[in-house]
Design an enzyme around this catalytic site. Structure first.
Site, PDB file in Angstrom:
ATOM      1  N   ARG A 238      14.523  16.340  20.729  1.00  0.00           N
ATOM      2  CA  ARG A 238      15.980  16.505  20.601  1.00  0.00           C
ATOM      3  C   ARG A 238      16.535  15.589  19.511  1.00  0.00           C
ATOM      4  NH1 ARG A 238      19.088  18.791  24.521  1.00  0.00           N
ATOM      5  NH2 ARG A 238      20.565  17.072  24.671  1.00  0.00           N
ATOM      6  N   TYR A 304      22.174  11.135  40.378  1.00  0.00           N
ATOM      7  CA  TYR A 304      21.439  10.839  39.132  1.00  0.00           C
ATOM      8  C   TYR A 304      22.411  10.334  38.056  1.00  0.00           C
ATOM      9  CZ  TYR A 304      18.515  12.042  34.999  1.00  0.00           C
ATOM     10  OH  TYR A 304      17.799  12.028  33.823  1.00  0.00           O
ATOM     11  N   CYS A 327      29.828  19.509  31.563  1.00  0.00           N
ATOM     12  CA  CYS A 327      30.109  20.954  31.426  1.00  0.00           C
ATOM     13  C   CYS A 327      29.866  21.632  32.775  1.00  0.00           C
ATOM     14  CB  CYS A 327      29.259  21.579  30.320  1.00  0.00           C
ATOM     15  SG  CYS A 327      27.485  21.375  30.560  1.00  0.00           S
TER      16      CYS A 327
END
Length: 389
Positions: A238, A304, A327
């Protein structure tokens, strides 16, 4: 027969939405989640071009960009479709695409061989075919560019040229203007998030879950390439993708760090501004042909996220600002975690741009709803560290 939009959500998630939003609103939200966004936004990269000049470039390509009424760097395109009704049953041979490929076809992309799960055995190259998702939803119609055997066995190549998708969003990544780094495809709420951070060039700024770099490069643009942004992500791939974006966009003030952001305090930095676009259940992402996540995913993800939140709070100087975004639509990952932050010495602040709706039982935070704002489902909170805990 394809399932209707309500059946696309697990029963317990439907009940959860009903309890959270009320039955009528919940149904409207779920219906919209099944469709792509009505207004497809891009961010003009003002490091390289003005909005008016980019409009001219895009119009030359036959596109119809519209100016965002909210942000001077925002442009959007109006989605086309739906091009056929949910109960349309074409009498054509069937190609079944995997979920990811089907979602792409549904928005106007071509179907490539790796995305084909199965196909009617009588399909020949040149035949008109219908494309369905694994649960039977019709996502598009097109012309087979391979026969049945090739499209089910090949690992590359165009399987179906899509001539009639359910919806159509503009295809932008092939444009010269994209290659030149004149814009970045980015949703309106994501752009609002960077604006709400209000970065200044002498701030120590950290983006905690930065890749592939949409918000980081937007902050860089707002800073006119001055100052420095520390951008963190644990995934090497990424970050590699992010490096490409940074280069394409001409961004010069970002320092990439590969690490688990939960270990941020180990760097010993005291930041003025931290952006945490937290890993989440992505319940607000559109389109969703069907949803697989359930309440246990919401609860586990909210827990988390707290490890990232706690790392952010510890890494802020007193008086520093955290902008937290997701989101997703759940209460636990949004307002629930804002309550956690408040218990840990943070105080909610007004946001400089507020175009969404207030939170659930909470003001100053903003929620974007698919049926109200024609965006993804999204959440933004801005908090200041008022005491050390």
């Amino acid at each position: 027969m394809a399932m209707n939009y309500l059946e696309a959500f697990p029963k317990e998630l439907r009940e959860y939405y009903k309890n959270l939003f009320g039955k009528e609103e919940a149904n409207k939200i779920m219906k919209k989640l099944r469709e792509p966004v009505e207004h497809y936004y891009i961010r003009v990269n003002t490091l390289k071009i003005s909005r008016e000049k980019l409009i001219g470039e895009l119009k030359k390509e036959g596109l119809k960009p519209l100016r965002s009424p909210y942000l001077p760097e925002g442009l959007y395109f109006v989605r086309e479709g739906p091009n056929f009704s949910d109960d349309f049953e074409p009498k054509l041979p069937v190609v079944v695409a995997n979920k990811y490929a089907a979602e792409s076809v549904y928005q106007g992309a071509m179907l490539y061989a790796p995305g084909v799960l199965k196909a009617d055995k009588n399909i020949k190259e040149g035949d008109e075919v219908q494309i369905r998702d694994p649960k039977g939803l019709l996502v598009g119609i097109g012309i087979a560019r391979m026969d049945y055997k090739e499209m089910t066995e090949a690992t590359r190549g165009l399987a179906v040229e899509v001539t009639l998708p359910k919806f159509k969003l503009p295809s932008l990544s092939e444009l010269k203007a994209f290659e030149k780094g004149y814009f970045y495809p980015q949703g309106l709420p994501s752009m609002v998030t960077a604006r709400v951070l209000e970065p200044k060039e002498d701030d120590v700024i950290i983006d905690m879950a930065a890749a592939p770099g949409g918000k980081t490069t937007h902050i860089a643009q707002l800073l006119e390439n001055k100052g420095e942004i520390i951008a963190i992500d644990k995934s090497k791939n990424r970050l590699r993708k992010m490096e490409e974006n940074i280069k394409r966009l001409g961004v010069k003030n970002v320092k990439l760090v590969q690490m688990d952001a939960r270990k941020l305090p180990d760097l010993g930095i005291k930041a003025d501004k931290i952006l945490l676009d937290a890993p989440c259940t992505a319940l607000g992402v559109r389109p969703k042909l069907w949803e697989e996540r359930t309440l246990k995913h919401i609860e586990a993800t909210a827990r988390y996220q707290r490890a990232f939140i706690w790392a952010a709070i510890k890494s802020l100087r007193r008086g520093g600002v955290l902008v937290y975004s997701t989101c997703t639509l759940s209460y636990e990952e949004n307002e629930g975690n804002v309550k956690f932050m408040i218990r840990k010495g943070m105080k909610l602040e007004e946001q400089s741009i507020f175009i969404g709706s207030p939170g659930i039982g909470m003001n100053k935070v903003q929620r974007f709803y698919p049926h109200k704002h024609l965006t993804q489902g999204f959440f933004i909170a801005k908090l200041r560290k008022v005491k050390d805990i």
